[in-house]
Design a protein around this motif. Sequence first.
Motif, PDB file in Angstrom:
ATOM      1  N   ASP A   1      32.253  40.066  38.921  1.00  0.00           N
ATOM      2  CA  ASP A   1      33.075  40.442  40.082  1.00  0.00           C
ATOM      3  C   ASP A   1      34.555  40.466  39.718  1.00  0.00           C
ATOM      4  O   ASP A   1      35.288  41.371  40.127  1.00  0.00           O
ATOM      5  CB  ASP A   1      32.835  39.474  41.240  1.00  0.00           C
ATOM      6  CG  ASP A   1      31.470  39.654  41.891  1.00  0.00           C
ATOM      7  OD1 ASP A   1      30.830  40.706  41.625  1.00  0.00           O
ATOM      8  OD2 ASP A   1      31.038  38.748  42.640  1.00  0.00           O
ATOM      9  N   ALA A   2      35.010  39.465  38.946  1.00  0.00           N
ATOM     10  CA  ALA A   2      36.423  39.401  38.557  1.00  0.00           C
ATOM     11  C   ALA A   2      36.791  40.592  37.675  1.00  0.00           C
ATOM     12  O   ALA A   2      37.861  41.195  37.841  1.00  0.00           O
ATOM     13  CB  ALA A   2      36.713  38.092  37.834  1.00  0.00           C
TER      14      ALA A   2
ATOM     15  N   ASP B   1      35.262  43.531  37.613  1.00  0.00           N
ATOM     16  CA  ASP B   1      35.240  44.726  38.456  1.00  0.00           C
ATOM     17  C   ASP B   1      36.513  44.836  39.297  1.00  0.00           C
ATOM     18  O   ASP B   1      37.069  45.925  39.447  1.00  0.00           O
ATOM     19  CB  ASP B   1      34.019  44.705  39.375  1.00  0.00           C
ATOM     20  CG  ASP B   1      32.727  44.994  38.637  1.00  0.00           C
ATOM     21  OD1 ASP B   1      32.805  45.481  37.481  1.00  0.00           O
ATOM     22  OD2 ASP B   1      31.639  44.742  39.208  1.00  0.00           O
ATOM     23  N   ASP B   2      36.987  43.713  39.856  1.00  0.00           N
ATOM     24  CA  ASP B   2      38.204  43.712  40.663  1.00  0.00           C
ATOM     25  C   ASP B   2      39.412  44.086  39.806  1.00  0.00           C
ATOM     26  O   ASP B   2      40.297  44.826  40.246  1.00  0.00           O
ATOM     27  CB  ASP B   2      38.440  42.337  41.303  1.00  0.00           C
ATOM     28  CG  ASP B   2      37.464  42.069  42.441  1.00  0.00           C
ATOM     29  OD1 ASP B   2      36.813  43.039  42.908  1.00  0.00           O
ATOM     30  OD2 ASP B   2      37.323  40.892  42.843  1.00  0.00           O
ATOM     31  N   ALA B   3      39.466  43.600  38.587  1.00  0.00           N
ATOM     32  CA  ALA B   3      40.602  43.887  37.714  1.00  0.00           C
ATOM     33  C   ALA B   3      40.612  45.354  37.284  1.00  0.00           C
ATOM     34  O   ALA B   3      41.674  45.956  37.131  1.00  0.00           O
ATOM     35  CB  ALA B   3      40.561  42.987  36.483  1.00  0.00           C
TER      36      ALA B   3
ATOM     37  N   ASP C   1      39.271  47.921  39.009  1.00  0.00           N
ATOM     38  CA  ASP C   1      39.247  48.838  40.156  1.00  0.00           C
ATOM     39  C   ASP C   1      40.653  49.070  40.722  1.00  0.00           C
ATOM     40  O   ASP C   1      40.887  49.022  41.912  1.00  0.00           O
ATOM     41  CB  ASP C   1      38.352  48.274  41.268  1.00  0.00           C
ATOM     42  CG  ASP C   1      36.902  48.610  41.054  1.00  0.00           C
ATOM     43  OD1 ASP C   1      36.621  49.489  40.211  1.00  0.00           O
ATOM     44  OD2 ASP C   1      36.048  48.000  41.724  1.00  0.00           O
ATOM     45  N   ASP C   2      41.594  49.363  39.921  1.00  0.00           N
ATOM     46  CA  ASP C   2      42.933  49.656  40.418  1.00  0.00           C
ATOM     47  C   ASP C   2      43.159  51.164  40.414  1.00  0.00           C
ATOM     48  O   ASP C   2      42.256  51.951  40.148  1.00  0.00           O
ATOM     49  CB  ASP C   2      44.001  48.922  39.595  1.00  0.00           C
ATOM     50  CG  ASP C   2      43.938  49.299  38.128  1.00  0.00           C
ATOM     51  OD1 ASP C   2      43.050  50.102  37.765  1.00  0.00           O
ATOM     52  OD2 ASP C   2      44.767  48.806  37.356  1.00  0.00           O
TER      53      ASP C   2
END
Length: 190
Positions: A144-145, A147-149, A151-152
Amino acid sequence: MNIFSKKPNPKEALRESKREMTRATRGIEKEIGTLQLEEKKLVAEIKRTAKTGNEAATKTLARQLVRLRQQIANLQSSRAQMRGISTHTQAMHAQSSVAIGMKGATKAMSAMNKQMAPEKQAKIIREFQRQSSQMDMTTEMMSDAIDDALDDDEAEDETEDLTNQVLDEIGVDVASQLSSTPTVVRDPRV
């Protein structure tokens, strides 16, 4: 009986027993064969005396024939019993062999249980399950971390650039197609 001889093992005892039973059965069969030959001779003698008319001798010979046939029947019964005893002895030996085999298997299973220690194995399995679930949670959080990083906006721009490049390669111009699309105005009266 020799007091200094050692006790025979079960296989040797079975072999000796089978040998004695076979010898006794052969003796009985030989005796039956001899009596059957005698029976044939006696029947021939009865026929001969009956032809001469000697009724007393015929009755005596007939009585002997009945006794002879009874002896043959008794011997045949004895032979059947000997064979039954032999079969029973072999079955007992087979059961003994199975029991010895089961005893060995039981010892092996007991040794394996002692070596494996089921309580320890259960504890190790529980610990493994706990560690595995903890690792699954950590992996999910890391995923998840990441993917969040990623997904900008850069990822979106990159995706759009890649899409445009592919469309250019196949000769499709999205902007020109959109402008050349005919527009149809509908008449509300129709």
